[in-house]
Design a protein around this motif. Sequence first.
Motif, short mmCIF file in Angstrom:
data_model
loop_
_atom_site.label_atom_id
_atom_site.label_comp_id
_atom_site.label_asym_id
_atom_site.label_seq_id
_atom_site.Cartn_x
_atom_site.Cartn_y
_atom_site.Cartn_z
N ASP A 47 0.84 -1.20 0.00
CA ASP A 47 0.00 0.00 0.00
C ASP A 47 0.87 1.25 0.00
O ASP A 47 0.61 2.21 -0.75
CB ASP A 47 -0.91 0.02 1.23
N ALA A 48 1.90 1.25 0.84
CA ALA A 48 2.79 2.42 0.92
C ALA A 48 3.49 2.65 -0.42
O ALA A 48 3.64 3.79 -0.86
CB ALA A 48 3.82 2.22 2.04
N PHE A 49 3.91 1.57 -1.06
CA PHE A 49 4.59 1.72 -2.34
C PHE A 49 3.66 2.29 -3.40
O PHE A 49 4.03 3.20 -4.15
CB PHE A 49 5.16 0.38 -2.80
N LEU A 50 2.45 1.77 -3.47
CA LEU A 50 1.52 2.20 -4.52
C LEU A 50 0.99 3.61 -4.28
O LEU A 50 0.58 4.29 -5.22
CB LEU A 50 0.38 1.20 -4.63
N LYS A 51 1.02 4.07 -3.03
CA LYS A 51 0.59 5.44 -2.73
C LYS A 51 1.70 6.45 -2.98
O LYS A 51 1.44 7.66 -3.02
CB LYS A 51 0.15 5.53 -1.27
N GLN A 52 2.91 5.97 -3.14
CA GLN A 52 4.05 6.84 -3.32
C GLN A 52 3.96 7.58 -4.66
O GLN A 52 3.64 6.99 -5.69
CB GLN A 52 5.34 6.03 -3.30
N THR B 167 10.16 0.77 -16.85
CA THR B 167 10.68 0.08 -15.67
C THR B 167 9.81 0.28 -14.45
O THR B 167 9.36 -0.68 -13.81
CB THR B 167 12.11 0.56 -15.37
N ARG B 168 9.56 1.53 -14.08
CA ARG B 168 8.79 1.81 -12.87
C ARG B 168 7.34 1.40 -13.02
O ARG B 168 6.73 0.83 -12.11
CB ARG B 168 8.89 3.30 -12.51
N ARG B 169 6.76 1.67 -14.19
CA ARG B 169 5.36 1.31 -14.42
C ARG B 169 5.16 -0.20 -14.35
O ARG B 169 4.21 -0.69 -13.74
CB ARG B 169 4.91 1.84 -15.78
N ASP B 170 6.06 -0.94 -14.97
CA ASP B 170 5.94 -2.40 -14.96
C ASP B 170 6.07 -2.95 -13.54
O ASP B 170 5.36 -3.90 -13.16
CB ASP B 170 7.00 -3.04 -15.86
N PHE B 171 6.97 -2.37 -12.74
CA PHE B 171 7.12 -2.87 -11.38
C PHE B 171 5.88 -2.55 -10.55
O PHE B 171 5.44 -3.38 -9.74
CB PHE B 171 8.36 -2.26 -10.72
N ARG B 172 5.29 -1.40 -10.73
CA ARG B 172 4.06 -1.06 -10.00
C ARG B 172 2.95 -2.04 -10.35
O ARG B 172 2.18 -2.45 -9.49
CB ARG B 172 3.63 0.38 -10.31
#
Length: 263
Positions: free
Chosen positions: A102-107, A153-158
């Motif tokens: 949750d914290a990662f996806l809200k970042q 990169t970032r989008r795929d990891f999210r």
Amino acid sequence: MMFGWGRSKRPGPRPVEEAAGNLFEPLALLSALDQLLPWYLKETDDRRLVYPACNRRLNDAEGNVRAIWEHTRLEACRYVTMVPRRDVELLVSAVRQSEMMDAFLKQAPHEETVIEFEGVPAVDYANAITAGLNWLDHCAFLAGVDPDKFGRTRRDFRRLVVLAQQWWAIDNAGPRAYEMVANHEVPPLMFCLVWQNYTRLAKEVAIAAIYGSSLDRGIEQLRQHFRTTLSSEAGQLQASLSALTDTAIRLKNASDPDDLVRS
């Protein structure tokens, strides 16, 4: 083997070698990183190793695909180990994964490789993970990786984190995760997602650093070189071409740097 540092010609700390056998225990891997990073950074500070690893060439110390792959991954992982007020349960405990994800996806997404920590572990880990991805993007640019392989990169990891979050929402996900670890399987713990993605991306960086943006093109150029320079030595030419073919196959099939070590 996921963490075969002990086979390097430039040996790292002994605790890293000892952790290598406990591959499916993320805490052991984190502990190994804590031991190895100071050694690695000193090697680079003292100029015994070219830094970043993606700038190495074949005539440099550890100027080979395996070492560059290992060390590029290590450079990305350092951000996670730098988090103050460390709460590693956020990365490796089944009961803390929803909180961490949750914290990662809200970042808010960022493109920084130099970050300031806020003192809130979940937020700091989220920033550190993104900084590691940004570092790999930076290394990919330096090494000349095909942009198509690093464009999202970032989008795929999210997106991967979203899928993992859904997995953890299933009934009995926690017991299932512990069962997977016991069976030497890898559950979607946040640290496992980070490790696997950093490993995959660091491989592309290492290949580009040594062979150029395309492994197939780089291998073919080497084949042409050997055909030209060894045209009068049939036996040596055949051996060199066979070795190149074996190298290409092993690189394509490798999922970890240690897969490139011959038994």
